[in-house]
Scaffold this active site. Structure first.
Site, mmCIF file in Angstrom:
data_model
loop_
_atom_site.group_PDB
_atom_site.id
_atom_site.type_symbol
_atom_site.label_atom_id
_atom_site.label_comp_id
_atom_site.label_asym_id
_atom_site.label_seq_id
_atom_site.Cartn_x
_atom_site.Cartn_y
_atom_site.Cartn_z
ATOM 1 N N TYR A 134 -39.921 47.451 -12.011
ATOM 2 C CA TYR A 134 -39.183 48.388 -12.600
ATOM 3 C C TYR A 134 -38.170 48.821 -11.626
ATOM 4 C CZ TYR A 134 -41.905 48.431 -16.864
ATOM 5 O OH TYR A 134 -42.368 48.281 -18.170
ATOM 6 N N ALA A 184 -44.482 44.731 -24.123
ATOM 7 C CA ALA A 184 -45.489 44.763 -23.355
ATOM 8 C C ALA A 184 -46.224 46.153 -23.141
ATOM 9 C CB ALA A 184 -45.516 44.176 -21.644
ATOM 10 N N GLU A 185 -45.541 47.132 -22.932
ATOM 11 C CA GLU A 185 -45.907 48.421 -22.937
ATOM 12 C C GLU A 185 -46.364 48.944 -24.039
ATOM 13 O OE1 GLU A 185 -46.412 49.472 -19.952
ATOM 14 O OE2 GLU A 185 -44.700 49.137 -18.701
ATOM 15 N N ALA A 186 -45.603 48.698 -25.393
ATOM 16 C CA ALA A 186 -46.111 49.119 -26.577
ATOM 17 C C ALA A 186 -47.524 48.243 -26.807
ATOM 18 C CB ALA A 186 -45.117 48.680 -27.715
#
Length: 315
Positions: A136, A188-190
């Site tokens: 990130y 991915a984060e969801a």
């Protein structure tokens, strides 16, 4: 003898075919329901429910240690549900940690992989290694935006899709970095966090073009996935859970925020490629680190240690 050989070959063909099918999923953005249903299919395929954190048919899942190939593909669908366009984007994801290794343009089957995944290949594709890594830190710097306050809706995903489909070469450009930040968040984060799933999904049925805005709390969750994964398996009805600034006061609070955790006590989940500040969502380096119950609260060890240290100093 020929019959035996035929049966053996048939067996291996079936096993191979099952493995190929099992590592390909579809994420359908057509509606809020199809989006959530798609996420749940992937979670169920790679995770096992924790019986200690379950309520009303909803459970926290832990990624299985798994066997065979550690990669799976996510085919993006439904970004333009009325016209049925924009169906050629595929994300390649590591199974044991949900890291997005890159994207495939299915019109030419070129796999654009991040620099830290230069060793990764995927069947049927030609690999091109991008000039930047997947952290990130790098993506935000190249994109020129912060994840906190980042806005995502159907229009921005359409723009991101077109940016990825028009990309060529090895340069990690600003448009590619922005596009991947958005797609990683809603895939991915969801998958990891229902809080992010819930925040974004409502935009898919909103005709006004309203955006999901990533909050500081959402970002904090993503940066503590490894610590949460190490602690939550030790939840057995304690009054609350504390990991850094994150606090859960009940099973429903946990389930409302977190959907899928790492298997921190399986060695593959703890292998880091870069410095810990680049991948803070990894499991603690020491796989033996577990949650600590103190005063009926389940603590992450570093959080409890910091609080006790402050109390000692202040006294």
């Amino acid at each position: 003898m020929k019959i035996i050989i035929f049966r053996v070959l048939t067996f291996f063909f079936v096993i191979f075919s099952v493995n190929v099918v099992a590592k390909e999923f579809t994420l359908d953005f057509s509606t809020a329901k199809t989006y959530v249903d798609s996420l749940n299919v992937i979670r169920s395929a790679i995770g096992t429910p924790l019986q200690t954190i379950s309520s009303g048919g909803t459970s926290l899942l832990m990624i299985d240690s798994g066997t065979g190939d550690n990669l799976f593909a996510v085919d993006v669908r439904g970004i333009d549900p009325e016209e049925g366009r924009f169906n050629n984007l595929r994300l390649i994801v590591e199974r044991n940690n949900l890291y997005v290794t890159g994207f495939v343009n299915r019109t030419n089957n070129v796999f654009y992989r991040f620099a830290d995944f230069s060793h990764v290949t995927f069947p049927g594709t030609t690999a091109v290694t991008l000039s930047g890594d997947s952290s990130y830190t790098t993506l935000q710097r190249v994109a020129g935006i912060s994840r906190t306050g980042m806005q995502i809706n159907r229009h921005s995903l359409t723009t991101s899709y077109l940016d990825l489909m028009s990309h060529s070469g090895t340069s990690l450009t600003q448009s590619v970095a922005r596009a991947m930040l958005r797609f990683v968040t809603v895939t991915a984060e969801a998958l990891r966090f229902r809080q992010i799933q819930r925040g974004f999904r409502t935009t898919l049925d909103d005709l006004s073009g309203r955006s999901y805005v990533m909050t500081a709390e959402d970002v904090d969750l993503t940066l503590n996935w490894g610590r949460l994964s190490s602690v939550l398996p030790d939840y057995h009805g304690q009054d609350s859970v504390r990991v850094g600034r994150i606090s859960f006061g009940s099973i429903n609070a946990i389930l409302g925020s977190v959907a899928l955790i790492l298997n921190c006590h399986h060695h593959a989940s703890r292998v880091a490629r870069m410095a810990s500040d680049e991948f803070p969502s990894m499991c603690p380096a020491d796989g033996r680190v577990r949650g600590i119950t103190h005063n009926k609260i389940l603590w992450d060890s570093s959080t409890l240690g910091a609080i006790l240290m402050r109390r000692t100093i202040s006294s």
